[in-house]
Structure formats: C-alpha cells, structure tokens
Design an enzyme around this catalytic site. Structure first.
Site, PDB file in Angstrom:
ATOM      1  N   GLU A 153      29.616  38.960  40.633  1.00  0.00           N
ATOM      2  CA  GLU A 153      28.904  40.207  40.968  1.00  0.00           C
ATOM      3  C   GLU A 153      27.989  40.628  39.811  1.00  0.00           C
ATOM      4  O   GLU A 153      26.914  41.191  40.033  1.00  0.00           O
ATOM      5  CB  GLU A 153      29.927  41.299  41.335  1.00  0.00           C
TER       6      GLU A 153
ATOM      7  N   HIS B 294      31.382  37.521  35.824  1.00  0.00           N
ATOM      8  CA  HIS B 294      31.809  37.611  37.228  1.00  0.00           C
ATOM      9  C   HIS B 294      30.594  37.461  38.133  1.00  0.00           C
ATOM     10  O   HIS B 294      29.494  37.913  37.794  1.00  0.00           O
ATOM     11  CB  HIS B 294      32.507  38.950  37.479  1.00  0.00           C
TER      12      HIS B 294
ATOM     13  N   SER C 183      39.278  35.424  47.588  1.00  0.00           N
ATOM     14  CA  SER C 183      40.165  35.622  48.748  1.00  0.00           C
ATOM     15  C   SER C 183      41.578  35.075  48.538  1.00  0.00           C
ATOM     16  O   SER C 183      42.176  34.523  49.460  1.00  0.00           O
ATOM     17  CB  SER C 183      39.533  35.059  50.011  1.00  0.00           C
TER      18      SER C 183
ATOM     19  N   LYS D 214      37.634  45.995  40.217  1.00  0.00           N
ATOM     20  CA  LYS D 214      36.218  46.265  40.522  1.00  0.00           C
ATOM     21  C   LYS D 214      35.919  47.768  40.444  1.00  0.00           C
ATOM     22  O   LYS D 214      36.510  48.467  39.654  1.00  0.00           O
ATOM     23  CB  LYS D 214      35.849  45.659  41.883  1.00  0.00           C
TER      24      LYS D 214
ATOM     25  N   GLU E 189      35.503  30.733  40.646  1.00  0.00           N
ATOM     26  CA  GLU E 189      35.401  31.616  41.800  1.00  0.00           C
ATOM     27  C   GLU E 189      34.179  31.224  42.627  1.00  0.00           C
ATOM     28  O   GLU E 189      33.059  31.663  42.334  1.00  0.00           O
ATOM     29  CB  GLU E 189      35.262  33.070  41.347  1.00  0.00           C
TER      30      GLU E 189
ATOM     31  N   ASN F 284      41.514  42.110  39.490  1.00  0.00           N
ATOM     32  CA  ASN F 284      40.208  42.688  39.163  1.00  0.00           C
ATOM     33  C   ASN F 284      40.000  43.864  40.117  1.00  0.00           C
ATOM     34  O   ASN F 284      39.780  43.657  41.312  1.00  0.00           O
ATOM     35  CB  ASN F 284      39.133  41.609  39.356  1.00  0.00           C
TER      36      ASN F 284
ATOM     37  N   GLY G  93      35.687  37.961  48.469  1.00  0.00           N
ATOM     38  CA  GLY G  93      35.647  39.109  49.364  1.00  0.00           C
ATOM     39  C   GLY G  93      35.276  38.753  50.795  1.00  0.00           C
ATOM     40  O   GLY G  93      34.993  39.627  51.608  1.00  0.00           O
TER      41      GLY G  93
HETATM   42  P1  PGA Z   1      38.547  38.740  46.222  1.00  0.00           P
HETATM   43  O1  PGA Z   1      37.755  38.899  44.822  1.00  0.00           O
HETATM   44  O2  PGA Z   1      39.973  38.380  45.878  1.00  0.00           O
HETATM   45  O3  PGA Z   1      38.439  40.084  46.876  1.00  0.00           O
HETATM   46  O4  PGA Z   1      37.855  37.655  46.989  1.00  0.00           O
HETATM   47  C1  PGA Z   1      37.975  38.014  43.765  1.00  0.00           C
HETATM   48  C2  PGA Z   1      37.114  38.388  42.582  1.00  0.00           C
HETATM   49  O5  PGA Z   1      35.998  38.883  42.792  1.00  0.00           O
HETATM   50  O6  PGA Z   1      37.508  38.196  41.423  1.00  0.00           O
END
Ligand code: PGA
Length: 251
Positions: free
Chosen positions: A98, A96, A214, A12, A168, A10, A174
């Site tokens: 976010e 997601h 992560s 982003k 997730e 992803n 993140g």
């Molecule tokens: P990350 O993000 O691997 O940076 O923790 C995962 C995601 O948001 O799908």
C-alpha cells in the site's frame, strides 16, 4: 535450522487508540499460551504509545507500519526511528504494497528506510510482492529479485540476519485470494536462494520469511506447514481477536 515463527498483525488505518488497546490486551493473553513463537502487532502511529503501555509486561512485540529514513529533520508527516524506539517499538514494516502503490514509495526509499531502521536497532519487516499483471506476464521472480536486491542494498551481512522478509503478492492482499501454499513455498524458496547468493547459506537459512495476503484461520496451518514459510503478516484477520488467536495457535 529452525527459525522461530512470527505471527504479525498489520492493523493498517483501523482502530482508535482505545480500540487498539483493547485488541492489544486480547492478543497479549493469546500470546501467553505460547513460548515457541513470536507475536507482533503494528498499530497506527497514534496508538503506539497507548499500546506500548498495555504491552509493557507482555512478550508481544510492538511494530510500526512505516519509518522515516532520517533520525530527525524537516520531514513533515514522517516518524523517525528514534521516535519509535523511544516508545518501545521493536519492529517496523517497510515497503508495504500500500505504501508502494498508493503513496508511490520506490525501492530506493524502501532501502533508505530499512537502513535507518537497522541503524536505530529496529527490526525491519521488508515487504515485497508482485502485482497480478506482473504474475500474468511471468515477471514474478524478476520483480521480486529487484525488490529484494535494491531493498537490501548496503545492508552488511551482520545486519542482514536481523531483517524479516514478507512476501505479499499484491493480488492476494485484502482480496480473499491467497496464494496457494505451493505457490508461496515456491517463492519463499526462491527468496532464500537469492539471499544465499547475496550473502551466504547461513544467512539465507536464518532470515525469517513471512507470507502475507488473505491469511485466515482456515489457511494458516497449511501455509505454516511449508518448509520456507516462517510466519504470516496478517491484515484483515488480525483485527478480530478470535481469528488472530486461531492464526497465532497454528499447528
Ligand atoms: P490481508 O492484508 O491479510 O488483509 O490480505 C495483509 C497485509 O496487507 O499485510
């Protein structure tokens, strides 16, 4: 039943078109080393056409980071499923964290997007996950049950098999804090039980459940060793070709 692993990046709101094309080129080369797993990348909408052209002769699947719930209409700023399939997009990340937490998307919206994606032949990657507060309040399973059941509302069994789930935990995205493989496995197993209740055992055993939050080169092998973890949805580590390569090459 063996499920085909899926390693998904992803991207982003990172990378210009040119940067996205260069990363896609590197990932196409990495994915050629494997025939037993799927690789997906989800660039920004503005890079989809250029990345689609780059991946034309590659098995890497192209994904979008979201999708509208109507095929067309007066929805300023949205991108419809048919606009995506027209470009060669095969999958769409939906719900997601976010989108849920920064842009206020709720389970009803997520469900509408998912139904529209399925109607257009896109494979939805339905993201669910609890916040730190919810985990500390021991509400994890309740929250996930609501997100899953409301997210999959009105999805008939024949289509449910195509859905990909991504667990997730919001506190792991993140942050560098990964759920332990055991914590993730416990949740994935629970999600499969929910699917068996909503549908049947066969569908529960067919649906791929990814872990995200992560995921890095140094934890991918242990995560993938868990019986109910079928792949990873990767943010930060997907932007670097070497670290994503190591994730794709999990053993
Ligand atoms: P990350 O993000 O691997 O940076 O923790 C995962 C995601 O948001 O799908």
């Amino acid at each position: 039943m063996s499920r085909r692993p899926l390693l998904a990046g992803n991207w982003k709101m990172y990378l210009t078109s040119g940067e996205a094309v260069r990363l896609a080129q590197a990932i196409a080369a990495i994915s050629r080393e494997h025939t037993d797993r799927d690789v997906m990348v989800a660039p920004s909408f503005t890079s989809l056409a250029a990345v689609a052209a780059e991946l034309r002769n590659s098995a890497v699947l192209l994904g979008a980071q979201n999708v509208a719930w109507e095929q067309e209409g007066a929805y300023t700023g949205e991108i419809s499923p048919r606009m995506l399939t027209d470009l060669g997009v095969r999958m769409a990340i939906i719900g997601h964290s976010e989108r849920r937490h920064i842009f206020g998307e709720d389970n009803v919206m997520v469900n509408q997007r998912l139904l529209a994606a399925l109607d257009a032949g896109l494979v939805p990657v339905l993201c669910i996950g609890e916040t730190l507060d919810e985990r500390q309040a021991e509400a994890t399973f309740k929250v996930l049950e609501t997100q899953l059941c409301e997210g999959l509302e009105n999805v008939p069994p024949a289509r449910a098999e195509q859905v990909v789930l991504a667990y997730e935990p919001v506190w792991a995205i993140g942050t560098g804090k990964t759920a332990t493989p055991q914590q993730a496995q416990e949740v994935h197993h629970f999600l499969r039980q929910l699917l068996a209740g909503l549908y049947d055992k066969k569908i529960a055993e067919t649906v791929r459940v990814l872990y995200g939050g992560s995921v890095k080169p140094d934890n991918i092998d242990e995560l993938m060793a868990q019986p109910d973890i079928d792949g990873a949805l990767v943010g930060g580590a997907a932007l670097n070709p070497d670290s994503f390569a190591r994730i794709v090459h999990f053993t």
